[in-house]
Design a protein around this motif. Structure first.
Motif, PDB file in Angstrom:
ATOM      1  N   TYR A 113     -35.159  10.684  43.840  1.00 15.75           N
ATOM      2  CA  TYR A 113     -36.354   9.862  44.064  1.00 15.75           C
ATOM      3  C   TYR A 113     -37.409  10.645  44.842  1.00 15.75           C
ATOM      4  N   ASN A 114     -37.072  11.031  46.074  1.00 20.56           N
ATOM      5  CA  ASN A 114     -38.111  11.701  46.859  1.00 20.56           C
ATOM      6  C   ASN A 114     -38.316  13.160  46.439  1.00 20.56           C
ATOM      7  N   ASP A 115     -37.386  13.716  45.682  1.00 18.40           N
ATOM      8  CA  ASP A 115     -37.554  15.069  45.127  1.00 18.40           C
ATOM      9  C   ASP A 115     -37.660  15.018  43.603  1.00 18.40           C
ATOM     10  N   LEU A 116     -38.252  13.975  43.070  1.00 18.29           N
ATOM     11  CA  LEU A 116     -38.335  13.861  41.608  1.00 18.29           C
ATOM     12  C   LEU A 116     -38.961  15.110  40.982  1.00 18.29           C
TER      13      LEU A 116
ATOM     14  N   GLN B  16     -45.269   7.606  48.214  1.00 20.40           N
ATOM     15  CA  GLN B  16     -45.193   9.000  47.779  1.00 20.40           C
ATOM     16  C   GLN B  16     -46.054   9.194  46.535  1.00 20.40           C
ATOM     17  N   THR B 495     -41.213   7.985  44.071  1.00 18.65           N
ATOM     18  CA  THR B 495     -41.767   8.566  42.842  1.00 18.65           C
ATOM     19  C   THR B 495     -41.325   7.840  41.590  1.00 18.65           C
TER      20      THR B 495
END
Lengths: 465, 523
Positions: A113-116, B16, B495
């Protein structure tokens, strides 16, 4: 004695004494010295370490480091013909632009998610290399091409349950050492001879050595000596007849024009990614890939992470995640997972993806063609020189070739010394690793070489012989 | 105009970057070009022809690879957007990736590593032309010797796990040299050391024995002594382990190894809080390695390039992978004697060290000196224990072992009470943390601590950063009681939304490449 710290250091916000005192108070301590109370006194250092005085200002630090590294002489300011596992190619500006992005540069093990972006970029890299090798599965990259080869062979060992692999006698000796160290506990490496005239793998010797113990027949295309191994299909057939896998190490920069190994029977393909957008970096740009067909028996043997695409609970949205995560040593089985995984070369994987996206099919064909034209020209020019033979092997070269200096009465070391005086880095000296070839050197020519570069080399060689 | 209220501790307005980018292949437009490769000189083309017709029959690629055709600006936009959807240390307060030592990576070091004097040098160049990088490598070796007490470093391993593998290979070579290669077939490690401390030695052919923690969280010394025997080749351990607990009896462990003739190997992945405080040598280790991308800030690069700088005591130097870098008083040179000897494990990597990584580590050490490294360790441990105190004040957070005592570089907490009260798992909290732009890591698998939460502030965050991180966790813990569905369905402001993960473990459905996805989803 109280050790000295470094207060208000720009990289350490909480090195400000007032803040430290406030925080110490909150945890009921009076002094930084009271931290590390769990470390036994007898193994604590009693004085500051003996290191150079810190260079506090950024400007002076920059001056200091530059002063040292400016002692390096670059392949920009000289003409370089060294290859042998690390090759000078053009690096498009965008490759540097993207791998300099702070977000990529400083990311690590975040979630899909945060490193998609990291997951997608690596999935795309896998997908782009998959097109190059025409196979359905590619891994998140490993340390270098040699490690990729070593892992490919361990995979073959597990898939076949066998204990020997056949490797070419003309393999890079360093790569041999790496693969041997890595495979030793499970696989014995047996060398297959080569045809002295052409360098091609000796198929009769291969047939003699391939048997029911053979897990894999491993070869490189182009070979370490730079020529195209022509008998790809026959080698794969011999491997398969013996019940072994065909494992091929490939130079990805050749795949715009040369057939990918999957077209001549390879089951596992490995290779070095450095030509695809990484600077040479004194060998720091290396990264290895491994590719297979999309069959469970192959996929489940990968030790590396494999990023897959998947859907999310939101219509029309892409998501990414680890495929069959539990096969890795990060999963529940730890050392009973496949080999091991850890920090490898993800940033170079992303960069290789950027490179392939920029080059496209036409770029990769052009690249291969330019390299081959330049190489053929270089071979012809050098071959014109009296007593020098280029190439030593009667086979077609891709971007490297062996120059035979035996008749000149000079050593490669002497010749390279003379060339260096003229601002030329001559080819890799093979005389130590391959004494049977005498005074021979492995030369590398790529798309970055101009006619003038090659002519200068030929002139310089003439002058020093 | 009214005053805008910024008086909040938790950044609920975070979202984000979400660009919803297509897959690169979907950007294809026939005929577009991203970059043009150089063409051969016209005269070369006249002399040798097209080059490719020399390719032997059957080896010419008959169709160009099926890569997409995309204009340059679109490629830049695509990857820039993907970068923006990646939560690097430059854009978040790195506290949540416990055990990873994600700290600030100074920009000046990156700029230095990207000068042409670094990027445009070939690893096989004559030594006289690469004196700069050889000097950097030699001096960094000297620094690391001082920091660890080891006698010699090799920069061959390009990551921590590869360094572990190399240590296991050295253990094998060492025992073989003493005629005990066959009989010493066991390696001991602990469950709170990194999985690679077990997995990489297993690749080298070793049987792995795990030691469980005792009631204080220390590796069980009695169990360890019982496991140690003439079959033991070596012992691999991190200290502190992933729990943040420092093994106070480490010397008894290394002593036990000496008594049975085995080696002690130190995984210094968690060394950050110990710089200038204590060293591998005094604790009795024979070998150790540092992750230059972690402790020495070089940075992580999405998972490499990296370096696992491997140090050994004198008696093991002859087994190191090489070449090593030496200085003869006038010039720096690559010493190949060791790697070419029969003792050495040879090589684990094609070329020596990941040069830019070593350079950045050198520059980082030079910017801090001994006093700065000491400050790093003190502040990292101060930050960790400050946060430890703040979190332990919360009803739902606990940490097993050595109650009331300090932790070193990180803490593995448990939020089991939260789970028992609300059904919210550590993974749920992890996903919700992303709605506030923060990392959060549970643990390696399997979970030995129930509902684990592993946090490591390092020296990089400020007190305000740590306070904000704690406030955010508090906010989520409160949500768990008041609105658990909001957490269960998180992330909402990241994201993408929750993944449907089933396909990732199903061979009929998994898609590791775009072409595979197209095949498996075609109607």
């Amino acid at each position: 004695m109280k050790l000295k710290g470094f207060k208000s250091h720009p990289y350490i916000p909480n090195s400000v004494p007032d803040v430290q005192n406030e925080m110490l108070k909150e945890i009921g301590l009076a002094d930084l010295e009271e931290l590390h109370s769990e470390i036994p006194e007898e193994i604590k250092l009693k004085k500051n370490m003996d290191l150079p005085k810190p260079i506090v200002s950024e400007y002076e630090l920059e001056r200091h480091v530059k002063e040292i590294i400016k002692k390096n002489k670059t392949c920009e300011d000289n003409i370089n013909f060294l290859g042998g596992g690390c090759w000078q190619h053009h690096v498009p500006a965008i490759c540097d632009e993207i791998n300099s992005r702070g977000e990529f540069l400083t990311a690590y093990g975040g979630e899909p998610y945060n490193d998609l972006g990291r997951f997608q970029a690596l999935f795309e890299y896998q997908s782009l290399v998959a097109e190059l090798v025409d196979m359905d599965v590619v891994n998140v990259p490993t340390m270098d091409g040699a490690q990729a080869a070593a892992t490919a062979l361990r995979m073959a060992g597990r898939i076949t349950g066998r204990t020997e692999v056949l490797v070419p006698a003309l393999m890079d000796r360093d790569k041999f050492k790496i693969v041997n160290n890595y495979c030793k506990s499970a696989l014995k490496l047996i060398e297959v001879d080569y045809d002295k005239k052409t360098g091609q793998l000796d198929l009769e010797d291969l047939k003699r050595k391939a048997n029911e113990n053979t897990a894999a027949v491993f070869f490189e295309n182009p070979s370490f000596m730079g020529f195209i191994e022509e008998g790809g299909q026959e080698i794969s057939d011999i491997a398969h007849e013996a019940g072994a896998l065909s494992v091929v190490c490939v130079d990805p920069s050749s795949l715009g024009v040369i057939k990918p190994p999957s077209h001549y029977g390879a089951d596992i393909v490995a290779g070095e990614l450095q030509p695809l957008g990484m600077h040479m970096n004194y060998g720091g740009g290396q990264a290895g890939f491994t590719a297979t067909r999309d069959e469970e028996k192959f996929v489940m043997e990968f030790p590396s992470r494999l990023f897959g695409i998947t859907s999310t609970i939101e219509n029309g949205e892409y998501g990414f995640g680890d495929v069959a995560y539990d096969r890795t040593s990060f999963g529940h089985h730890r050392h009973e997972g496949k080999e091991y995984v850890g920090t490898q070369t993800a940033l170079w994987g992303i960069t290789a993806g950027v490179y392939l996206a920029l080059m496209g099919p036409v770029g990769m064909v052009e690249l291969g063609q330019t390299i081959m034209q330049n190489v053929q020209y270089a071979i012809a020019k050098i071959d014109e020189i009296d007593d020098v033979k280029a190439s030593a092997f009667d086979s077609t070269s891709f971007k490297e070739f062996v120059v035979d200096f035996n008749k000149t009465g000079r050593t490669v070391e002497e010749i390279n010394g003379k060339l260096m005086e003229k601002g030329i880095f001559g080819g890799k000296d093979l005389s130590k690793d391959f004494p049977q070839m005498g005074q021979a050197a492995l030369y590398c020519v790529t798309e970055i070489h101009t006619k003038s570069d090659i002519d200068k080399l030929a002139d310089a060689l003439k002058a020093c012989l | 105009m009214e005053r805008i209220n910024r008086d909040f501790k938790v950044n609920k307005n975070f979202h984000q970057a979400k660009w919803d980018e297509p897959i690169i292949f979907e950007l294809h437009k026939n005929g577009e070009r991203g970059v043009v490769a150089p063409k051969a000189d016209e005269e070369i083309a006249r002399t040798v022809g097209d080059g490719i017709s020399k390719i032997p029959e059957g080896m010419l690629r008959d169709e160009a690879p099926n890569l997409p055709e995309i204009s340059q600006a679109r490629v830049v936009r695509h990857y820039t957007r993907l970068s923006q959807m990646t939560l690097g240390a430059d854009v978040n307060m790195e506290i949540g990736q416990g055990t990873c030592t994600v700290k600030y990576s100074p920009k000046i070091n990156e700029r230095l590593a990207r000068l042409p004097e670094m990027t445009e040098i070939h690893p096989l160049q004559d030594e006289s032309t690469v004196q700069g990088i050889l000097e950097i490598m030699h001096k960094t070796d000297l620094f690391l010797r001082e920091i660890s007490g080891m006698d010699r470093f090799s920069f061959q391993p390009s990551g921590g796990s590869q360094a572990i593998m190399a240590m296991a290979a050295i253990a094998r070579a060492y025992h073989e040299s003493r005629g005990e290669g066959d009989t010493r077939d066991e390696i001991i490690t602990t469950i709170y050391s990194h999985p690679s401390d077990a997995a990489a030695p297993a690749v080298m052919g070793y049987k792995i024995i795990y030691i469980n923690p005792d009631e204080n969280g220390y590796p069980d010394l009695e169990a360890f002594k019982a496991a140690a025997s003439e079959r033991t080749a070596a012992f691999f351990i991190a200290n502190p382990e992933d729990t943040g607990v420092y093994n106070t009896r480490v010397q008894e462990f290394t002593e036990t190894m000496k008594e049975v003739g085995a080696l002690s190997c130190y995984d210094q992945a968690n060394a950050n809080g110990l710089l200038g405080i204590t060293r591998a040598k005094e604790a009795g280790f024979d070998m150790s390695f540092f992750n230059l991308h972690k402790t020495f800030s070089t940075p992580h690069g999405c998972g490499g390039p990296a370096t696992g700088a491997l140090g050994v005591l004198d008696h093991l130097v002859k087994f190191l992978p090489g070449p090593l870098i030496d200085f003869d008083g006038e010039k720096y040179f690559q010493n190949h004697d060791i790697v070419d000897s029969a003792n050495s494990i040879g090589k684990v990597r094609m070329f020596n060290g990941v040069a830019p990584v070593v350079l950045k580590a050198y520059s980082w050490i030079m910017s801090l000196g001994a006093e700065g490294l000491y400050e790093v360790a003190k502040v990292a441990v101060l930050n960790n224990n400050y946060m430890f105190r703040k979190l332990m004040e919360l009803d739902v957070v606990d940490a097993q072992y050595i109650r009331g005592k300090q932790r070193v570089e990180q803490v593995r907490y448990t939020i089991e009470k939260l789970f028992n009260d609300t059904g919210i798992t550590t993974e749920d909290v992890q996903r919700r943390m992303m709605d506030f732009g923060m990392h959060y890591w549970a643990s390696h698998h399997p979970y030995y601590v129930a509902e684990p939460m592993t946090l490591e502030p390092t020296e990089s965050p400020s007190k305000e950063d740590i306070d904000e991180y704690v406030e955010t966790l508090k906010h989520i813990f409160q949500e768990a009681y008041e609105n658990p569905d909001l957490i269960k369905s998180a992330p909402h402001q990241s994201t993408c939304h929750q993944l449907k993960e089933e396909s990732l473990d199903n061979p009929a459905e998994w898609a590791i490449t775009w072409r595979s996805y197209l095949k498996k989803t075609s109607v």
